[in-house]
Structures are given as C-alpha cells and as structure tokens.
Scaffold this motif. Structure first.
Motif, short mmCIF file in Angstrom:
data_model
loop_
_atom_site.label_atom_id
_atom_site.label_comp_id
_atom_site.label_asym_id
_atom_site.label_seq_id
_atom_site.Cartn_x
_atom_site.Cartn_y
_atom_site.Cartn_z
N ARG A 370 25.47 50.91 66.95
CA ARG A 370 24.38 51.67 67.57
C ARG A 370 23.06 50.94 67.36
N ASP A 371 22.05 51.34 68.12
CA ASP A 371 20.72 50.73 67.97
C ASP A 371 20.21 50.95 66.54
N ARG A 372 19.55 49.96 65.99
CA ARG A 372 18.98 49.99 64.65
C ARG A 372 20.02 50.31 63.57
N ASP A 373 21.24 49.82 63.80
CA ASP A 373 22.30 50.00 62.82
C ASP A 373 21.95 49.24 61.54
N ASN A 374 22.39 49.76 60.40
CA ASN A 374 22.14 49.09 59.12
C ASN A 374 22.71 47.68 59.10
N LYS A 375 23.70 47.43 59.94
CA LYS A 375 24.33 46.11 60.03
C LYS A 375 23.33 45.05 60.48
N PHE A 376 22.24 45.47 61.13
CA PHE A 376 21.27 44.52 61.68
C PHE A 376 20.24 44.06 60.66
N GLY A 377 20.30 44.55 59.43
CA GLY A 377 19.40 44.10 58.38
C GLY A 377 17.94 44.37 58.66
N GLY A 378 17.64 45.41 59.44
CA GLY A 378 16.25 45.76 59.72
C GLY A 378 15.69 45.11 60.97
N LEU A 379 16.47 44.29 61.65
CA LEU A 379 16.00 43.68 62.90
C LEU A 379 15.92 44.74 63.98
N LYS A 380 14.83 44.73 64.74
CA LYS A 380 14.61 45.76 65.77
C LYS A 380 14.71 45.16 67.17
N ASN A 381 14.78 46.07 68.16
CA ASN A 381 14.87 45.66 69.57
C ASN A 381 16.00 44.66 69.78
N VAL A 382 17.16 45.02 69.25
CA VAL A 382 18.34 44.16 69.36
C VAL A 382 19.01 44.37 70.71
N LEU A 383 19.39 43.26 71.33
CA LEU A 383 20.09 43.31 72.62
C LEU A 383 21.57 43.00 72.39
N ARG A 384 22.44 43.85 72.95
CA ARG A 384 23.88 43.62 72.86
C ARG A 384 24.40 43.11 74.20
N VAL A 385 25.22 42.07 74.16
CA VAL A 385 25.84 41.52 75.37
C VAL A 385 27.35 41.50 75.15
N LYS A 386 28.08 42.11 76.09
CA LYS A 386 29.54 42.14 76.01
C LYS A 386 30.09 40.85 76.60
N LYS A 387 30.95 40.15 75.83
CA LYS A 387 31.57 38.92 76.31
C LYS A 387 33.04 38.93 75.89
N GLY A 388 33.91 39.18 76.86
CA GLY A 388 35.32 39.31 76.53
C GLY A 388 35.54 40.52 75.65
N ASN A 389 36.24 40.30 74.54
CA ASN A 389 36.48 41.37 73.58
C ASN A 389 35.40 41.47 72.51
N MET A 390 34.39 40.59 72.60
CA MET A 390 33.37 40.52 71.56
C MET A 390 32.05 41.12 72.03
N ASN A 391 31.32 41.65 71.06
CA ASN A 391 29.96 42.11 71.27
C ASN A 391 29.02 41.13 70.58
N LEU A 392 28.11 40.52 71.37
CA LEU A 392 27.15 39.57 70.82
C LEU A 392 25.81 40.26 70.68
N TYR A 393 25.16 40.06 69.55
CA TYR A 393 23.89 40.74 69.26
C TYR A 393 22.77 39.71 69.14
N PHE A 394 21.65 39.99 69.84
CA PHE A 394 20.55 39.04 69.94
C PHE A 394 19.24 39.71 69.50
N TYR A 395 18.39 38.89 68.87
CA TYR A 395 17.10 39.37 68.38
C TYR A 395 15.98 38.57 69.01
N GLY A 396 14.88 39.28 69.36
CA GLY A 396 13.68 38.60 69.85
C GLY A 396 13.77 38.22 71.31
N SER A 397 12.62 37.81 71.85
CA SER A 397 12.54 37.30 73.21
C SER A 397 11.22 36.55 73.32
N THR A 398 11.30 35.21 73.38
CA THR A 398 10.08 34.39 73.38
C THR A 398 10.15 33.36 74.49
N LYS A 399 9.00 32.84 74.85
CA LYS A 399 8.93 31.85 75.93
C LYS A 399 8.84 30.42 75.41
#
Length: 431
Positions: A370-399
């Motif tokens: 879930r959003d802001r899960d303890n598994k994320f170590g306090g990282l916020k605004n995490v994006l989840r991307v489904k790829k095959g059987n895996m869930n990939l989790y991404f932090y941040g968005s910069t140019k």
C-alpha cells in the motif's frame, strides 16, 4: 664468542652496503629500481603443485609484474634475478639487488603444506619469529641451500644469543618499516581482489638477509591445496595476483616519491581548474543484467553507479570535473579489466526532453504494498509499476541527472543500497 664475531662481520658488511647505496642515491637522481626475484628455478622446482610447480608459476607472475611496471612507470628500472628457468643460489639473488642499488626487493613464491586444506596468501619481512608455522615456511624456502655447492658462505644465526639478536635488529631496522608497509599493501590488495590473506609475518629468510633495501617475500598461496593450486595455475589466477602486486607497488612508489622528492625541486603546483559545465564518468559496462555493488562482474570497483536505459543497464565508475582525474579513472578502470571502458561526458544540469524524467528503482517484489507502507523506509510519493509477476517501486521524479543522484543517495541512506537510476516517459518506464 665466535658466533658474536660472525654477526659483527655481517653487520659491518651490511652497513657498508647500506651507506654506499645511500650515498649513491644522494649524489645522483637515480630512477627507482625494483628487483623482482622469481623463487627457485632450474634444478630447484620449489613446491610441488597439484597442477603446476612453484618455479613456473612464480616466474610467470614475476614477468607479468615487471612488464606492468615498465608499461606504467617510465622512471622505474625493473631488474629480474632470473627471466628463464635457471638455478640461482640465494646469495646471488641478494647480490643482484645490492649491485643495482635496489629501492625494493620482491621475492615471489608459492606455499605448500602437508595439510592439504592450508589456504591463503602471506607476505614475509625479515625478522625473528618463534611461530612454528613461520619457522616451517622459512625452513622450506631456505632448503635450496642444500642444492648449492658452497654452503659454508651462509652464516649461522642463534636467536637465543642476546648479542646476536641486537646485531640482527640493528641490521634490519633501517628498512623494516618500509618492508612492513609494502607487505601490508600486498596483503591488502590480495584481499581487495578476492583472495584470503594469512597476514604479514616475520621470518629469517636467507634471500632477504643482507639486502640493503626494503625487501619482502610473497607467498601467492598454497599450490598443495586443490582449489588454490588449480586457481594459481590459470591465466585468471596469475593475472589477478599480478594486478594485486602492481597495485601494492603503486602505493609504495607514491609514498617513496613523496618522501624522497628534494625540497628545493618542489614548485608550487598550479591548481587545476574544473572543466566548466561538465562532469566525467567512466562507463565500464553495459548489460541486460542488473549487478549488485559487490558483484564479481564489477572486478572490485566500488561506488559504481547504475543507470537503466530501456532494457539495458549502464555502469559508471567515478565522478569528476577535472581532466587529469578523468584520465586517471579511465586508466584505473582499464587496469581492473574493463578494456572497453570509455569516458562518458555529462553536461551539468542538462534537462531531459519532453515528459522524460529520472526515477529511482529501490524495490522489486511479487507483493503489492500500500502507499506509504513501512517497507518503503519513509520514502514518499512512491510509484508502483507492474512488470510480469513483479511489482517495481520507484522514488522521485527529476529532470536532471544531478537531482537524480540526490534522490539515489536518499534511497540508499534509507537502506536501499542496491537502488539505481531509471528513465521514464511520464509515468511509463522506458523499455
């Protein structure tokens, strides 16, 4: 008393050689000289290996070691006690070093033991040890004397004679610290290149005695051990050992230059100016595989950055805006085995085009959190991307890449040491 007279004679002879060498160095700006001594040879095979005998392995490594120095240090003279399969008496090896006013003497050997499980490298300097294990090694390496015609030339030493010990300490104190420093560099590099070290030790070796220079005897490993003996007989094993010796030499030479550079010749160094607006990294590898920080594929390089671009991962080593440091990083990466490495040039604060952005992949799991899960170590605004059987989790968005590096450090500081940079088109992973 006869023993004491003998040791005084040795001491006087050693001091004469020592001060002669010092005077020679003071009178002329002589290049650094290293004498490389491949142990044994000819009728003396040394230790018997499970694949290859000691005399062959150490000759191969010695020649590689010397060649690497010659290719990288034009101010260093490399002298070999032997370059072919010939027999040399121990006193001849020392004489070669003293005759050439060596600044460093490195005798290269392989170990062996009745215990076939014995394993690991070790480096010796001249000294006294009451360790039975150390005495066994020196006894084996000194046993070549039994193959020599004139054995009377080797003076006896009684470690129980206090006056003899004092004479011994005086003889070897001049170069003991430098010998120990180089020995430590050698064992540190062996460990850094994945070997198991038994440490730096002291022993009474005839080939180190009366050497008017820092001197060490290196044991590359136990060729009586099935695994280690097989490894040291391979191309990879010999090259890895050579690389370790060379990197230890680089540290020793740098320290030598710093201490011996005449003060009057020192000129204020011009401060190198950074290259405006640019950052240099060394691209060492491109692969479809994602490797961790300690993966063997990285050949021991640390601080490697990983960037995913599409379906490949690019690996970068180093980060500088100085041209000289850029060239040094490239040369080092090539020496570490990345022959196709090249300089990648980045324009500072250059922004990605359109909707493209950098994100940090910090977690991959077959679970959906879930959003802001303890598994994320306090990282916020995490994006989840489904790829095959895996869930990939991404932090941040910069140019810009510089901002992405800051996000990467944040993720790593939160415990995600294997996090890496990826590129997106909006919220879609570029593949």
């Amino acid at each position: 008393m006869r023993l004491l007279r003998i040791n005084k004679q040795i001491l006087l002879a050693f001091l004469f050689i020592l001060f002669s060498g010092m005077n020679s160095f003071a009178q002329s700006k002589q290049n650094f000289t290293i004498v490389i001594d491949p142990g044994h040879g000819g009728k003396d095979s040394g230790a018997r290996g499970v694949v290859e005998d000691e005399k062959s392995i150490v000759l191969d490594v010695s020649l590689r070691f010397g060649k690497m120095i010659e290719q990288n240090y034009k101010d260093v003279k490399v002298v070999y006690t032997r370059k072919t399969d010939v027999f040399l008496e121990l006193w001849e090896r020392t004489q070669i070093a003293n005759r050439n006013h060596a600044n460093l003497f490195v005798s290269i050997h392989c170990n062996a033991a009745n215990n076939r499980s014995a394993y690991g490298t070790e480096t010796f300097v001249m000294g006294l040890s009451r360790s039975q294990e150390t005495m066994d090694v020196s006894k084996r390496e000194n046993s070549v004397i039994l193959l020599e015609d004139n054995q009377e030339k080797y003076q006896k030493f009684d470690p129980n004679d206090p006056e003899a010990v004092i004479a011994f300490d005086i003889m070897f104190s001049a170069y003991k610290d430098q010998s120990l420093n180089f020995a430590k560099y050698v064992e540190d590099e062996f460990v850094r290149n994945g070997r198991s070290s038994r440490g730096v030790k002291q022993a009474n070796f005839h080939v180190l005695r009366t050497n008017a220079s820092p001197a060490v005897l290196v044991e590359l490993g136990f060729i009586s051990n099935q695994d280690e003996g097989s490894y040291l007989a391979t191309e990879q094993g010999k090259q890895k050992m050579t690389q370790s010796l060379f990197e230890a030499f680089e540290k020793f030479k740098k320290e030598f230059d710093r201490k011996t550079r005449p003060q009057e010749d020192e000129k204020p160094k011009e401060v190198e100016k950074p290259v405006a607006g640019k950052t240099y990294k060394i691209q060492i590898l491109v692969s479809k595989n994602k490797y961790g920080p300690s993966a063997t594929q990285l050949n021991g390089l640390t601080g490697v950055e990983v960037v995913q671009v599409g379906d490949v991962y690019k690996y970068y080593y180093g980060n500088t805006n100085l041209a000289s440091e850029r060239d040094e990083l490239l040369a080092y990466a090539k020496r570490k085995g990345f022959k196709d490495a090249f300089v990648a040039e980045f324009v500072n604060n250059e922004k990605l085009q359109g909707n493209q952005n950098y994100r940090i992949q910090f977690l991959a799991s077959n679970k959906r959190y879930r959003d802001r899960d303890n598994k994320f170590g306090g990282l916020k605004n995490v994006l989840r991307v489904k790829k095959g059987n895996m869930n990939l989790y991404f932090y941040g968005s910069t140019k810009t890449y510089e901002e992405a590096l800051k996000d990467l450090k944040t993720a790593q500081d939160r415990g995600f040491k294997s996090a890496f940079i990826v590129t997106f088109e909006g919220e879609k992973l570029i593949e």
